[in-house]
Write a protein that holds these residues in place. Structure first.
Motif, PDB file in Angstrom:
ATOM      1  N   TRP A  28       0.838  -1.202   0.000  1.00  0.00           N
ATOM      2  CA  TRP A  28       0.000   0.000   0.000  1.00  0.00           C
ATOM      3  C   TRP A  28       0.874   1.253   0.000  1.00  0.00           C
ATOM      4  N   ALA A  29       1.891   1.278   0.870  1.00  0.00           N
ATOM      5  CA  ALA A  29       2.727   2.466   1.008  1.00  0.00           C
ATOM      6  C   ALA A  29       3.445   2.805  -0.287  1.00  0.00           C
ATOM      7  N   VAL A  30       3.908   1.787  -1.012  1.00  0.00           N
ATOM      8  CA  VAL A  30       4.652   2.028  -2.250  1.00  0.00           C
ATOM      9  C   VAL A  30       3.780   2.716  -3.286  1.00  0.00           C
ATOM     10  N   VAL A  31       2.566   2.216  -3.499  1.00  0.00           N
ATOM     11  CA  VAL A  31       1.681   2.791  -4.516  1.00  0.00           C
ATOM     12  C   VAL A  31       1.087   4.111  -4.035  1.00  0.00           C
ATOM     13  N   ALA A  32       0.767   4.223  -2.744  1.00  0.00           N
ATOM     14  CA  ALA A  32       0.223   5.479  -2.229  1.00  0.00           C
ATOM     15  C   ALA A  32       1.216   6.619  -2.418  1.00  0.00           C
ATOM     16  N   ALA A  33       2.516   6.318  -2.300  1.00  0.00           N
ATOM     17  CA  ALA A  33       3.534   7.351  -2.473  1.00  0.00           C
ATOM     18  C   ALA A  33       3.629   7.836  -3.907  1.00  0.00           C
ATOM     19  N   LEU A  34       3.163   7.024  -4.864  1.00  0.00           N
ATOM     20  CA  LEU A  34       3.207   7.447  -6.263  1.00  0.00           C
ATOM     21  C   LEU A  34       2.190   8.546  -6.551  1.00  0.00           C
ATOM     22  N   ALA A  60      -5.096  -2.284  -3.627  1.00  0.00           N
ATOM     23  CA  ALA A  60      -6.091  -1.582  -2.810  1.00  0.00           C
ATOM     24  C   ALA A  60      -5.777  -0.089  -2.745  1.00  0.00           C
ATOM     25  N   ALA A  61      -4.500   0.246  -2.586  1.00  0.00           N
ATOM     26  CA  ALA A  61      -4.120   1.660  -2.561  1.00  0.00           C
ATOM     27  C   ALA A  61      -4.433   2.349  -3.880  1.00  0.00           C
ATOM     28  N   HIS A  62      -4.204   1.648  -4.982  1.00  0.00           N
ATOM     29  CA  HIS A  62      -4.474   2.227  -6.304  1.00  0.00           C
ATOM     30  C   HIS A  62      -5.968   2.438  -6.518  1.00  0.00           C
ATOM     31  N   LEU A  63      -6.781   1.481  -6.096  1.00  0.00           N
ATOM     32  CA  LEU A  63      -8.220   1.580  -6.334  1.00  0.00           C
ATOM     33  C   LEU A  63      -8.883   2.601  -5.411  1.00  0.00           C
ATOM     34  N   LEU A  64      -8.337   2.785  -4.207  1.00  0.00           N
ATOM     35  CA  LEU A  64      -8.965   3.661  -3.226  1.00  0.00           C
ATOM     36  C   LEU A  64      -8.307   5.026  -3.134  1.00  0.00           C
ATOM     37  N   ASN A  65      -7.386   5.333  -4.055  1.00  0.00           N
ATOM     38  CA  ASN A  65      -6.691   6.622  -3.959  1.00  0.00           C
ATOM     39  C   ASN A  65      -7.596   7.810  -4.255  1.00  0.00           C
ATOM     40  N   VAL A  66      -8.800   7.556  -4.801  1.00  0.00           N
ATOM     41  CA  VAL A  66      -9.735   8.650  -5.059  1.00  0.00           C
ATOM     42  C   VAL A  66     -10.469   9.065  -3.788  1.00  0.00           C
ATOM     43  N   LEU A  67     -10.369   8.268  -2.719  1.00  0.00           N
ATOM     44  CA  LEU A  67     -11.033   8.574  -1.459  1.00  0.00           C
ATOM     45  C   LEU A  67     -10.080   9.270  -0.507  1.00  0.00           C
ATOM     46  N   ARG A  68     -10.638  10.103   0.347  1.00  0.00           N
ATOM     47  CA  ARG A  68      -9.815  10.804   1.326  1.00  0.00           C
ATOM     48  C   ARG A  68      -9.316   9.827   2.390  1.00  0.00           C
ATOM     49  N   PRO A  69      -8.013   9.893   2.740  1.00  0.00           N
ATOM     50  CA  PRO A  69      -7.519   9.065   3.838  1.00  0.00           C
ATOM     51  C   PRO A  69      -8.263   9.404   5.127  1.00  0.00           C
ATOM     52  N   GLY A  70      -8.368   8.431   6.000  1.00  0.00           N
ATOM     53  CA  GLY A  70      -9.086   8.633   7.238  1.00  0.00           C
ATOM     54  C   GLY A  70     -10.406   7.875   7.226  1.00  0.00           C
ATOM     55  N   TRP A  71     -11.488   8.552   7.616  1.00  0.00           N
ATOM     56  CA  TRP A  71     -12.776   7.882   7.732  1.00  0.00           C
ATOM     57  C   TRP A  71     -13.268   7.324   6.407  1.00  0.00           C
ATOM     58  N   THR A  72     -13.105   8.099   5.328  1.00  0.00           N
ATOM     59  CA  THR A  72     -13.633   7.661   4.040  1.00  0.00           C
ATOM     60  C   THR A  72     -12.951   6.383   3.581  1.00  0.00           C
ATOM     61  N   GLN A  73     -11.631   6.404   3.537  1.00  0.00           N
ATOM     62  CA  GLN A  73     -10.909   5.199   3.144  1.00  0.00           C
ATOM     63  C   GLN A  73     -11.081   4.098   4.180  1.00  0.00           C
ATOM     64  N   GLY A  74     -11.156   4.467   5.457  1.00  0.00           N
ATOM     65  CA  GLY A  74     -11.315   3.467   6.492  1.00  0.00           C
ATOM     66  C   GLY A  74     -12.594   2.666   6.328  1.00  0.00           C
ATOM     67  N   LEU A  75     -13.699   3.352   6.079  1.00  0.00           N
ATOM     68  CA  LEU A  75     -14.969   2.654   5.877  1.00  0.00           C
ATOM     69  C   LEU A  75     -14.910   1.762   4.641  1.00  0.00           C
ATOM     70  N   ALA A  76     -14.302   2.278   3.562  1.00  0.00           N
ATOM     71  CA  ALA A  76     -14.185   1.475   2.340  1.00  0.00           C
ATOM     72  C   ALA A  76     -13.344   0.223   2.588  1.00  0.00           C
ATOM     73  N   LEU A  77     -12.267   0.353   3.368  1.00  0.00           N
ATOM     74  CA  LEU A  77     -11.415  -0.797   3.663  1.00  0.00           C
ATOM     75  C   LEU A  77     -12.144  -1.817   4.538  1.00  0.00           C
ATOM     76  N   VAL A  78     -12.914  -1.335   5.502  1.00  0.00           N
ATOM     77  CA  VAL A  78     -13.681  -2.246   6.361  1.00  0.00           C
ATOM     78  C   VAL A  78     -14.697  -3.026   5.536  1.00  0.00           C
ATOM     79  N   VAL A  79     -15.403  -2.321   4.650  1.00  0.00           N
ATOM     80  CA  VAL A  79     -16.393  -2.994   3.795  1.00  0.00           C
ATOM     81  C   VAL A  79     -15.711  -3.990   2.870  1.00  0.00           C
ATOM     82  N   LEU A  80     -14.612  -3.566   2.243  1.00  0.00           N
ATOM     83  CA  LEU A  80     -13.903  -4.432   1.306  1.00  0.00           C
ATOM     84  C   LEU A  80     -13.319  -5.653   2.015  1.00  0.00           C
ATOM     85  N   GLY A  81     -12.640  -5.425   3.148  1.00  0.00           N
ATOM     86  CA  GLY A  81     -12.052  -6.536   3.884  1.00  0.00           C
ATOM     87  C   GLY A  81     -13.098  -7.471   4.465  1.00  0.00           C
ATOM     88  N   GLY A  82     -14.128  -6.896   5.067  1.00  0.00           N
ATOM     89  CA  GLY A  82     -15.194  -7.734   5.618  1.00  0.00           C
ATOM     90  C   GLY A  82     -15.927  -8.526   4.548  1.00  0.00           C
TER      91      GLY A  82
END
Length: 382
Positions: A87-93, A227-249
């Motif tokens: 995640w960190a590698v792609v997020a840094a791009l 996951a970082a590439h697909l979710l980079n359009v969302l704001r880090p924090g609550w927005t990405q957090g909720l998306a990650l919880v839904v995706l992971g769950g």
């Protein structure tokens, strides 16, 4: 910002450039994802304490039911570590189309460093090498393939493919292909690797000769990158957090509906662990920053804590570690105390090393100071 404030910043910048030399640039430093360091810090905490307990707990204590339950949850530690690394590698791009090419040299150096450190911490010592001679056993021992090498080679291959891929759609295609294909072909690759030299078998995973073979463990790295590439359009924090919880769950729910396969090369297991890792990363994103912030310093020092604690726990070259000097003889509280103390000690040493490195590279701290000055002047200007 008032005119005199602009003039003061400009004058400050001119003085700073003259002090730091012509190599200094005013590029904005990469902002860190609010949940990444916290998740990596959690993984490092679990890893160091888990390794210490594994080396020191007495058999009677290990057999306790709730210790076994903890051991079950420990299974997410290494996948989470690789997932967050990807995640960190792609997020840094970021969103720059040419970022993969522009930063390829930096990624290459980082990958080579990880591979070198991974082999270094498993160095058996010159006496052991001379005793074994130039044999396959010696090469297999010296080139022990572990988690750092897995991350390093994944970063090397991933950065190369991303740099060569077409700008518009190449990043998506490469990451989907790697994240999906690696676990699916792992069993086949293990079969094809039989009969190859020992170091190559360890890399591939044939015969269970490595705990973290490239197939399928690199899948976690590329799953995090995807996951970082697909979710980079969302704001880090609550927005990405909720998306990650839904995706992971959701991924966990789908995998629970399939026939479970806990084999080491299982694609089902990779998908299940990826779901767990995304869920953990999402939860850390949703935590208040004062909570995740307590883990973030460990996350920023994760590489060096990893490198420092392994020789202490398991030994290095001819020097014995805690696993040999103390062995599995301790109760839970003494072993846990040693694990926490080891974590804090390694973090302190790593922090001191980081500070010394920063003093040797003043242009980086100068950039941070300039940005802080600009921000404070802007806030006063209204």
């Amino acid at each position: 910002m008032r005119f005199r404030d602009v003039a003061r910043v400009t004058a400050y910048a001119g003085d700073l450039v003259s002090q730091l030399g012509p190599s200094f640039t005013f590029q904005k430093r990469e902002t860190r994802h609010p949940g990444l360091d916290g998740a990596r810090g959690l993984a490092v905490l679990a890893m160091v304490v888990g390794h210490t307990l594994d080396a020191l707990l007495a058999p009677a204590v290990r057999a306790h039911p709730w210790v076994q339950t903890y051991w079950t949850f420990r299974g997410i530690t290494a996948p989470l570590f690789l997932l967050v690394s990807g995640w960190a590698v792609v997020a840094a791009l970021g969103s720059r189309p040419t970022a993969a090419r522009d930063t390829y040299g930096k990624r290459l150096r980082r990958a080579l460093l990880l591979i070198f450190l991974g082999y270094l911490v498993h160095w058996p010592g010159w006496s052991a090498v001379r005793h074994m001679g130039w044999t396959e056993k010696m090469l297999t021992t010296v080139l022990t393939f572990d988690a750092l090498q897995c991350i390093g080679f994944a970063l090397l291959f991933g950065a190369t493919l991303l740099a060569l891929a077409p700008v518009r759609w190449g990043r998506t295609v490469v990451l989907v292909a790697l994240a999906v294909a690696l676990p699916l072909v792992s069993s086949t690759m293990w079969s094809l690797g039989e009969g190859l030299p020992g170091p190559l078998r360890q890399f591939i995973g044939s015969g269970g000769t490595s705990r973290f073979p490239f197939f399928p463990w690199a899948s976690y790295f590329f799953a995090g990158a995807l996951a970082a590439h697909l979710l980079n359009v969302l704001r880090p924090g609550w927005t990405q957090g909720l998306a990650l919880v839904v995706l992971g769950g959701g991924l966990i729910w789908v995998m629970r509906g399939q026939e479970a396969d806990w084999g080491p090369s299982s694609a089902w297991l990779v998908a299940y662990r990826v779901g767990q890792g995304l869920l953990v990363l999402g939860i850390v994103n949703l935590l208040p920053q004062r909570v995740s912030g307590t883990l973030a310093p460990l996350g920023r020092l994760s590489l060096w804590i990893y490198v420092l604690h392994l020789p202490i726990v398991y030994g290095w070259a001819s020097y014995s570690g805690l696993s040999s000097r103390v062995g599995p003889t301790l109760g839970l509280l003494p072993a846990l105390s040693i694990g926490v103390g080891l974590l804090l000690g390694c973090a302190l040493v790593a922090r001191i090393g980081s500070w010394i490195r920063d003093q040797a590279r003043p242009w980086r701290t100068g950039s941070t100071t300039l940005q802080a000055s600009v921000g404070s002047l802007g806030s006063r200007g209204g």
